[in-house]
Design a protein around this motif. Structure first.
Motif, short mmCIF file in Angstrom:
data_model
loop_
_atom_site.label_atom_id
_atom_site.label_comp_id
_atom_site.label_asym_id
_atom_site.label_seq_id
_atom_site.Cartn_x
_atom_site.Cartn_y
_atom_site.Cartn_z
N ALA A 162 -57.31 33.74 -53.33
CA ALA A 162 -55.99 34.33 -53.62
C ALA A 162 -55.36 34.95 -52.37
N ALA A 163 -55.47 34.24 -51.25
CA ALA A 163 -54.84 34.69 -50.00
C ALA A 163 -53.44 34.11 -49.90
N GLU A 164 -52.55 34.82 -49.22
CA GLU A 164 -51.17 34.39 -49.05
C GLU A 164 -51.00 33.69 -47.70
N TRP A 165 -49.98 32.86 -47.60
CA TRP A 165 -49.58 32.19 -46.35
C TRP A 165 -48.33 32.90 -45.87
N ILE A 166 -48.38 33.51 -44.68
CA ILE A 166 -47.24 34.25 -44.13
C ILE A 166 -46.40 33.31 -43.28
N PRO A 167 -45.15 33.07 -43.65
CA PRO A 167 -44.27 32.34 -42.75
C PRO A 167 -43.61 33.29 -41.75
N PHE A 168 -43.47 32.83 -40.52
CA PHE A 168 -42.68 33.55 -39.53
C PHE A 168 -41.42 32.71 -39.32
N ASP A 169 -40.33 33.14 -39.94
CA ASP A 169 -39.09 32.35 -39.94
C ASP A 169 -38.27 32.65 -38.70
N THR A 170 -38.22 31.68 -37.79
CA THR A 170 -37.43 31.81 -36.56
C THR A 170 -36.26 30.83 -36.55
N THR A 171 -35.97 30.22 -37.69
CA THR A 171 -34.95 29.17 -37.71
C THR A 171 -33.57 29.71 -37.37
N ALA A 172 -33.23 30.90 -37.86
CA ALA A 172 -31.92 31.48 -37.53
C ALA A 172 -31.84 31.83 -36.06
N PHE A 173 -32.93 32.29 -35.50
CA PHE A 173 -32.94 32.65 -34.08
C PHE A 173 -32.70 31.43 -33.19
N PHE A 174 -33.33 30.32 -33.51
CA PHE A 174 -33.24 29.13 -32.66
C PHE A 174 -32.02 28.26 -32.98
N ARG A 175 -31.14 28.74 -33.83
CA ARG A 175 -29.98 27.94 -34.22
C ARG A 175 -28.98 27.77 -33.09
N SER A 176 -28.93 28.72 -32.16
CA SER A 176 -28.00 28.63 -31.03
C SER A 176 -28.65 29.28 -29.81
N PRO A 177 -28.20 28.93 -28.60
CA PRO A 177 -28.85 29.43 -27.38
C PRO A 177 -28.84 30.94 -27.28
N PRO A 178 -29.78 31.50 -26.54
CA PRO A 178 -29.86 32.97 -26.39
C PRO A 178 -28.68 33.52 -25.61
N SER A 179 -28.35 34.79 -25.89
CA SER A 179 -27.19 35.39 -25.24
C SER A 179 -27.49 36.77 -24.67
N SER A 180 -28.76 37.16 -24.63
CA SER A 180 -29.14 38.44 -24.04
C SER A 180 -30.49 38.28 -23.37
N ASP A 181 -30.87 39.25 -22.55
CA ASP A 181 -32.17 39.18 -21.88
C ASP A 181 -33.30 39.17 -22.89
N ALA A 182 -33.20 39.99 -23.93
CA ALA A 182 -34.26 40.02 -24.94
C ALA A 182 -34.34 38.70 -25.69
N GLU A 183 -33.18 38.11 -25.98
CA GLU A 183 -33.19 36.81 -26.66
C GLU A 183 -33.75 35.72 -25.76
N ARG A 184 -33.44 35.77 -24.47
CA ARG A 184 -33.98 34.75 -23.56
C ARG A 184 -35.50 34.86 -23.47
#
Length: 283
Positions: A162-184
């Motif tokens: 009864a263990a869960e599978w954790i998704p790490f959803d980065t799809t919204a982040f990678f939808r467009s190029p980075p625009s800040s130092d932290a995003e890069r």
């Protein structure tokens, strides 16, 4: 039925004087964070098992219904790859005992090199674990997301305990190029995987990465508000962790996510009231 929301940490330099009073002793920061969110990722335990006294301090600073999703140390998951771990695992479990039921799930984050060929080792490891805790597994190899046979293999191993599978959803982040130092910086480090939103248990856990711009983070999580509302109506109790590359507004965003869900599920309990610092708005 309950929704827990939180961040990747409970203290951040940019939160001082905004979400957390400043100056504030380190042993009180979690208490102030717990006024904003009712859960937190325990990422620091990945690097070293904390002292039991330290963990007892975490329990004292939080209410009985606060929840930690605590990551197993890397010596167990990455260095020894789930084999010959008895001593390290015993030390870890002993250290986190003071959390009691606040330990929502023990988080087994596996390296990107973990493949379907390694699932039997995970299954053996899971079966050796004490049933006094719940467990959640995060994988990062693309095959688990792209190959239904690999997904079923992993799901089968998790289902037996009864263990869960954790998704790490980065799809919204990678939808467009980075625009800040932290995003890069995040662009080069975060996993780029397909979206997964299937709950295996009554306590699904989601990690969501937005953008530094609050409005883009909110736009990107609309899938998760729909999914969480559905889970709640099914009787599940989800936990959602909101990340952004700089995490500057993460506590406020986590509350915003909870608020959006509560509009649609009014019977959901409200979050605690923050310890006052000064008025804040996202925009």
């Amino acid at each position: 039925m309950r929704l827990h929301v939180g961040c990747a940490m409970w203290t951040h330099k940019s939160w001082q004087g905004r979400f957390l009073a400043h100056p504030l002793p380190s042993h009180e920061r979690l208490r102030h964070y717990a006024g904003w969110c009712n859960a937190v990722e325990g990422n620091t335990t990945f690097y070293a098992t904390p002292a039991r006294d330290t963990v007892a301090s975490w329990a004292r600073q939080t209410s009985a219904d606060f929840r930690f999703v605590i990551k197993l140390p890397k010596v167990i998951t990455h260095e020894r790859r789930l084999t010959d771990t008895d001593e390290a695992l015993h030390a870890f479990l002993t250290a986190i005992e003071p959390l009691g039921p606040r330990a929502h799930a023990l988080w087994i984050q596996l390296p990107g090199s973990f493949t379907p060929a390694d699932v039997p080792a995970l299954a053996r490891f899971l079966h050796r674990l004490t049933r006094s805790h719940r467990y959640a597994v995060e994988v990062r190899h693309p095959v688990f997301f792209n190959d239904p046979r690999a997904a079923r293999l992993l799901e089968g191993a998790l289902a037996t305990v009864a263990a869960e599978w954790i998704p790490f959803d980065t799809t919204a982040f990678f939808r467009s190029p980075p625009s800040s130092d932290a995003e890069r910086e995040a662009w080069t480090k975060k996993p780029r995987l397909p979206l997964r939103s299937l709950a295996l248990t009554d306590r699904p856990i989601v990690r969501y990465l937005g953008r530094d711009a609050a409005e883009r983070t909110i736009e990107g999580w609309q899938h998760w508000t729909d999914t969480v509302v559905e889970w709640l109506r099914e009787g599940r109790s989800p936990t959602v962790f909101v990340h952004t590359p700089d995490n500057a507004d993460a506590p406020l965003l986590a509350r915003r996510f909870h608020d959006e869900v509560r509009v649609r599920v009014p019977e959901l309990d409200a979050l605690p009231q923050p310890i006052p610092t000064e008025p804040l708005t996202l925009f």
